[in-house]
Design a protein around this motif. Structure first.
Motif, PDB file in Angstrom:
ATOM      1  N   ASN A 224       0.846  -1.006   0.132  1.00  0.00           N
ATOM      2  CA  ASN A 224       0.123   0.070   0.082  1.00  0.00           C
ATOM      3  C   ASN A 224       0.913   1.429   0.119  1.00  0.00           C
ATOM      4  O   ASN A 224       0.527   2.158  -0.712  1.00  0.00           O
ATOM      5  CB  ASN A 224      -0.752  -0.044   1.239  1.00  0.00           C
ATOM      6  CG  ASN A 224      -1.725  -1.019   1.193  1.00  0.00           C
ATOM      7  OD1 ASN A 224      -2.180  -1.525   0.084  1.00  0.00           O
ATOM      8  ND2 ASN A 224      -2.556  -1.732   2.179  1.00  0.00           N
ATOM      9  N   TRP A 225       1.959   1.316   0.658  1.00  0.00           N
ATOM     10  CA  TRP A 225       2.923   2.304   0.722  1.00  0.00           C
ATOM     11  C   TRP A 225       3.496   2.584  -0.628  1.00  0.00           C
ATOM     12  O   TRP A 225       3.531   3.708  -1.177  1.00  0.00           O
ATOM     13  CB  TRP A 225       3.912   2.217   1.643  1.00  0.00           C
ATOM     14  CG  TRP A 225       4.946   3.391   1.926  1.00  0.00           C
ATOM     15  CD1 TRP A 225       4.772   4.379   2.411  1.00  0.00           C
ATOM     16  CD2 TRP A 225       6.355   3.092   1.529  1.00  0.00           C
ATOM     17  NE1 TRP A 225       5.999   5.207   2.118  1.00  0.00           N
ATOM     18  CE2 TRP A 225       6.895   4.375   1.534  1.00  0.00           C
ATOM     19  CE3 TRP A 225       7.085   2.064   0.675  1.00  0.00           C
ATOM     20  CZ2 TRP A 225       8.286   4.707   1.080  1.00  0.00           C
ATOM     21  CZ3 TRP A 225       8.223   2.442   0.350  1.00  0.00           C
ATOM     22  CH2 TRP A 225       8.941   3.800   0.639  1.00  0.00           C
ATOM     23  N   LEU A 226       4.140   1.660  -1.326  1.00  0.00           N
ATOM     24  CA  LEU A 226       4.305   1.632  -2.758  1.00  0.00           C
ATOM     25  C   LEU A 226       3.199   2.334  -3.555  1.00  0.00           C
ATOM     26  O   LEU A 226       3.829   3.120  -4.432  1.00  0.00           O
ATOM     27  CB  LEU A 226       4.933   0.363  -3.142  1.00  0.00           C
ATOM     28  CG  LEU A 226       6.055  -0.230  -2.541  1.00  0.00           C
ATOM     29  CD1 LEU A 226       6.358  -1.941  -2.986  1.00  0.00           C
ATOM     30  CD2 LEU A 226       7.441   0.843  -2.752  1.00  0.00           C
ATOM     31  N   ASP A 227       2.216   2.033  -3.513  1.00  0.00           N
ATOM     32  CA  ASP A 227       1.186   2.373  -4.264  1.00  0.00           C
ATOM     33  C   ASP A 227       0.871   3.873  -3.975  1.00  0.00           C
ATOM     34  O   ASP A 227       0.722   4.473  -5.076  1.00  0.00           O
ATOM     35  CB  ASP A 227      -0.426   1.716  -3.844  1.00  0.00           C
ATOM     36  CG  ASP A 227      -0.254   0.290  -4.604  1.00  0.00           C
ATOM     37  OD1 ASP A 227       0.554  -0.090  -5.493  1.00  0.00           O
ATOM     38  OD2 ASP A 227      -1.249  -0.564  -3.969  1.00  0.00           O
ATOM     39  N   THR A 228       0.986   4.494  -2.876  1.00  0.00           N
ATOM     40  CA  THR A 228       1.092   5.858  -2.672  1.00  0.00           C
ATOM     41  C   THR A 228       2.137   6.669  -3.312  1.00  0.00           C
ATOM     42  O   THR A 228       2.077   7.950  -3.565  1.00  0.00           O
ATOM     43  CB  THR A 228       1.196   6.290  -1.203  1.00  0.00           C
ATOM     44  OG1 THR A 228       2.528   5.799  -0.493  1.00  0.00           O
ATOM     45  CG2 THR A 228       0.011   5.465  -0.250  1.00  0.00           C
ATOM     46  N   LEU A 229       3.264   6.002  -3.610  1.00  0.00           N
ATOM     47  CA  LEU A 229       4.459   6.699  -4.038  1.00  0.00           C
ATOM     48  C   LEU A 229       4.118   6.961  -5.728  1.00  0.00           C
ATOM     49  O   LEU A 229       4.579   7.895  -6.388  1.00  0.00           O
ATOM     50  CB  LEU A 229       5.945   5.878  -4.151  1.00  0.00           C
ATOM     51  CG  LEU A 229       6.176   5.742  -2.766  1.00  0.00           C
ATOM     52  CD1 LEU A 229       7.444   4.770  -2.711  1.00  0.00           C
ATOM     53  CD2 LEU A 229       6.549   6.880  -2.024  1.00  0.00           C
ATOM     54  N   ALA A 230       3.348   6.268  -6.244  1.00  0.00           N
ATOM     55  CA  ALA A 230       2.812   6.442  -7.586  1.00  0.00           C
ATOM     56  C   ALA A 230       1.950   7.490  -8.070  1.00  0.00           C
ATOM     57  O   ALA A 230       1.561   8.071  -8.894  1.00  0.00           O
ATOM     58  CB  ALA A 230       1.838   5.168  -8.354  1.00  0.00           C
ATOM     59  N   GLY A 231       1.333   8.411  -6.783  1.00  0.00           N
ATOM     60  CA  GLY A 231       0.584   9.400  -6.884  1.00  0.00           C
ATOM     61  C   GLY A 231      -0.813   9.193  -7.002  1.00  0.00           C
ATOM     62  O   GLY A 231      -1.376   8.107  -6.590  1.00  0.00           O
ATOM     63  N   GLU A 232      -1.738  10.101  -7.567  1.00  0.00           N
ATOM     64  CA  GLU A 232      -3.086   9.974  -7.418  1.00  0.00           C
ATOM     65  C   GLU A 232      -3.314   8.848  -8.281  1.00  0.00           C
ATOM     66  O   GLU A 232      -2.793   8.749  -9.594  1.00  0.00           O
ATOM     67  CB  GLU A 232      -3.735  11.273  -7.739  1.00  0.00           C
ATOM     68  CG  GLU A 232      -3.622  12.169  -6.686  1.00  0.00           C
ATOM     69  CD  GLU A 232      -4.479  13.540  -7.033  1.00  0.00           C
ATOM     70  OE1 GLU A 232      -4.997  13.568  -8.068  1.00  0.00           O
ATOM     71  OE2 GLU A 232      -4.137  14.534  -6.364  1.00  0.00           O
ATOM     72  N   GLU A 233      -4.571   8.119  -8.128  1.00  0.00           N
ATOM     73  CA  GLU A 233      -4.907   6.928  -9.076  1.00  0.00           C
ATOM     74  C   GLU A 233      -5.392   7.594 -10.515  1.00  0.00           C
ATOM     75  O   GLU A 233      -5.956   8.675 -10.366  1.00  0.00           O
ATOM     76  CB  GLU A 233      -6.131   6.442  -8.407  1.00  0.00           C
ATOM     77  CG  GLU A 233      -6.607   5.180  -9.306  1.00  0.00           C
ATOM     78  CD  GLU A 233      -7.874   4.509  -8.504  1.00  0.00           C
ATOM     79  OE1 GLU A 233      -8.288   3.532  -9.186  1.00  0.00           O
ATOM     80  OE2 GLU A 233      -8.227   4.649  -7.348  1.00  0.00           O
ATOM     81  N   PHE A 234      -5.296   7.128 -11.565  1.00  0.00           N
ATOM     82  CA  PHE A 234      -5.320   7.566 -13.085  1.00  0.00           C
ATOM     83  C   PHE A 234      -7.005   7.390 -12.865  1.00  0.00           C
ATOM     84  O   PHE A 234      -7.481   6.398 -12.761  1.00  0.00           O
ATOM     85  CB  PHE A 234      -4.798   6.924 -13.807  1.00  0.00           C
ATOM     86  CG  PHE A 234      -4.645   7.378 -15.185  1.00  0.00           C
ATOM     87  CD1 PHE A 234      -3.654   8.434 -15.541  1.00  0.00           C
ATOM     88  CD2 PHE A 234      -5.413   6.887 -16.302  1.00  0.00           C
ATOM     89  CE1 PHE A 234      -3.619   8.958 -16.738  1.00  0.00           C
ATOM     90  CE2 PHE A 234      -5.503   7.691 -17.545  1.00  0.00           C
ATOM     91  CZ  PHE A 234      -4.666   8.640 -17.788  1.00  0.00           C
ATOM     92  N   PRO A 235      -7.416   8.444 -13.561  1.00  0.00           N
ATOM     93  CA  PRO A 235      -8.898   8.504 -13.770  1.00  0.00           C
ATOM     94  C   PRO A 235      -9.442   7.554 -14.770  1.00  0.00           C
ATOM     95  O   PRO A 235      -8.713   7.280 -15.918  1.00  0.00           O
ATOM     96  CB  PRO A 235      -9.425  10.016 -14.168  1.00  0.00           C
ATOM     97  CG  PRO A 235      -7.910  10.431 -14.605  1.00  0.00           C
ATOM     98  CD  PRO A 235      -6.960   9.810 -14.178  1.00  0.00           C
ATOM     99  N   THR A 236     -10.407   6.824 -14.658  1.00  0.00           N
ATOM    100  CA  THR A 236     -11.040   5.967 -15.777  1.00  0.00           C
ATOM    101  C   THR A 236     -12.129   6.532 -16.383  1.00  0.00           C
ATOM    102  O   THR A 236     -12.487   7.528 -16.239  1.00  0.00           O
ATOM    103  CB  THR A 236     -11.667   4.697 -14.786  1.00  0.00           C
ATOM    104  OG1 THR A 236     -12.620   4.997 -13.845  1.00  0.00           O
ATOM    105  CG2 THR A 236     -10.520   4.082 -14.040  1.00  0.00           C
ATOM    106  N   GLY A 237     -12.631   5.818 -17.557  1.00  0.00           N
ATOM    107  CA  GLY A 237     -13.503   6.358 -18.273  1.00  0.00           C
ATOM    108  C   GLY A 237     -12.777   6.801 -19.820  1.00  0.00           C
ATOM    109  O   GLY A 237     -11.415   6.248 -20.056  1.00  0.00           O
ATOM    110  N   ARG A 238     -13.550   7.260 -20.548  1.00  0.00           N
ATOM    111  CA  ARG A 238     -13.281   7.563 -21.946  1.00  0.00           C
ATOM    112  C   ARG A 238     -12.264   9.062 -22.060  1.00  0.00           C
ATOM    113  O   ARG A 238     -12.844   9.987 -21.556  1.00  0.00           O
ATOM    114  CB  ARG A 238     -14.382   7.738 -22.764  1.00  0.00           C
ATOM    115  CG  ARG A 238     -14.035   7.852 -24.408  1.00  0.00           C
ATOM    116  CD  ARG A 238     -15.186   7.404 -25.220  1.00  0.00           C
ATOM    117  NE  ARG A 238     -14.694   7.735 -26.674  1.00  0.00           N
ATOM    118  CZ  ARG A 238     -15.661   7.369 -27.459  1.00  0.00           C
ATOM    119  NH1 ARG A 238     -16.697   6.937 -27.330  1.00  0.00           N
ATOM    120  NH2 ARG A 238     -15.226   7.729 -28.787  1.00  0.00           N
ATOM    121  N   LEU A 239     -11.121   8.870 -22.328  1.00  0.00           N
ATOM    122  CA  LEU A 239     -10.112  10.278 -22.570  1.00  0.00           C
ATOM    123  C   LEU A 239      -9.820  10.263 -24.019  1.00  0.00           C
ATOM    124  O   LEU A 239      -9.856   9.511 -24.769  1.00  0.00           O
ATOM    125  CB  LEU A 239      -8.804   9.615 -21.702  1.00  0.00           C
ATOM    126  CG  LEU A 239      -9.297   9.346 -20.078  1.00  0.00           C
ATOM    127  CD1 LEU A 239      -8.023   9.140 -19.607  1.00  0.00           C
ATOM    128  CD2 LEU A 239      -9.903  10.424 -19.353  1.00  0.00           C
TER     129      LEU A 239
END
Length: 257
Positions: A224-239
């Motif tokens: 979980n700590w390693l996941d926080t280093l990646a920053g905010e979660e990438f938004p899902t949906g059509r981009l």
């Protein structure tokens, strides 16, 4: 740039006859998009062995989804009629979908025609036709990844001169340079080669101990700590992504990086 109608017809006929050897009768039926791409591949394979000169002399253009030539498209009817190929027409609900297919199965004619097509073409093209045949998606994907296509931007003409030998050093010159090296340097070079081969051999036999991790609370907290280093979660949906037109000439697209 002049083009050779006889050679264009020859490749169209060869491609159709080769496809005619397929087990699935539907895969034997080729449309304009397939025949045009197979003629392009024939020119590519010929250019690789002939200092960038193509077999048909066509001035290929990167149009829509790959290489295109009005000259090749305009020769399909005449080339297929000359070998009495069967023509099939059907309705289509798609605007740009091919509505015509040709097919013919004649082993004797294929043998005779194969003698007229340069071996530097047949040795590779026949495998392409047997693999993709009328598989439009697979064929387009393969053609798009060819080197001349990756060096061309949309609407530009495709340049086979990347296959010229002017920048290649003949093997004779390489061997001459090696012969001019002193015996002492040759010996040192040979020892380094043997050392590299030995290291590679031992490297293959080296065993690395594997420890199975404990999936406990400490482990989960670490993940979980390693996941926080990646920053905010990438938004899902059509981009929607926008790229600069410079991407077509980038070294990454050409496979240089």
């Amino acid at each position: 740039m002049s083009y050779n109608e006889k050679n264009i017809d020859l490749i169209i006929q060869y491609a159709l006859l080769t496809a005619g050897q397929g087990d699935d009768y539907l895969s034997r039926r080729l449309g304009p998009i397939h025949l045009i791409k197979y003629v392009y591949l024939a020119d590519l394979y010929y250019a690789q062995k002939h200092n960038g000169t193509s077999f048909t002399g066509i001035n290929w253009q990167f149009f829509h989804f790959g290489p295109w030539s009005f000259q090749v498209n305009n020769r399909i009817d005449a080339a297929t009629s000359a070998i009495l190929a069967n023509r099939h027409s059907f309705d289509s609900h798609f605007k740009d979908e091919d509505v015509v297919r040709w097919e013919i199965s004649d082993d004797d004619l294929l043998k005779r025609m194969s003698r007229e097509v340069p071996s530097e073409i047949t040795i590779k093209l026949k495998n392409n036709i047997r693999k993709y045949s009328s598989d439009t998606e697979g064929l387009l994907g393969f053609v798009y990844q060819t080197e001349p296509m990756l060096n061309t931007a949309p609407n530009d003409y495709i340049d086979f001169s990347i296959y010229t030998d002017q920048d290649k050093v003949p093997i004779e010159k390489v061997m001459l340079r090696f012969e001019q090296i002193s015996n002492k340097k040759k010996k040192a070079f040979s020892q380094k080669i043997k050392a590299l081969k030995l290291a590679r051999t031992f490297g293959k036999k080296k065993l690395i101990p594997v420890t199975i991790p404990r999936h406990d609370e400490i482990y989960n907290d670490g993940i979980n700590w390693l996941d926080t280093l990646a920053g905010e979660e990438f938004p899902t949906g059509r981009l929607k992504a926008q790229f600069s037109t410079d991407v077509w000439g980038s070294d990454t697209r050409k496979g240089k990086q």
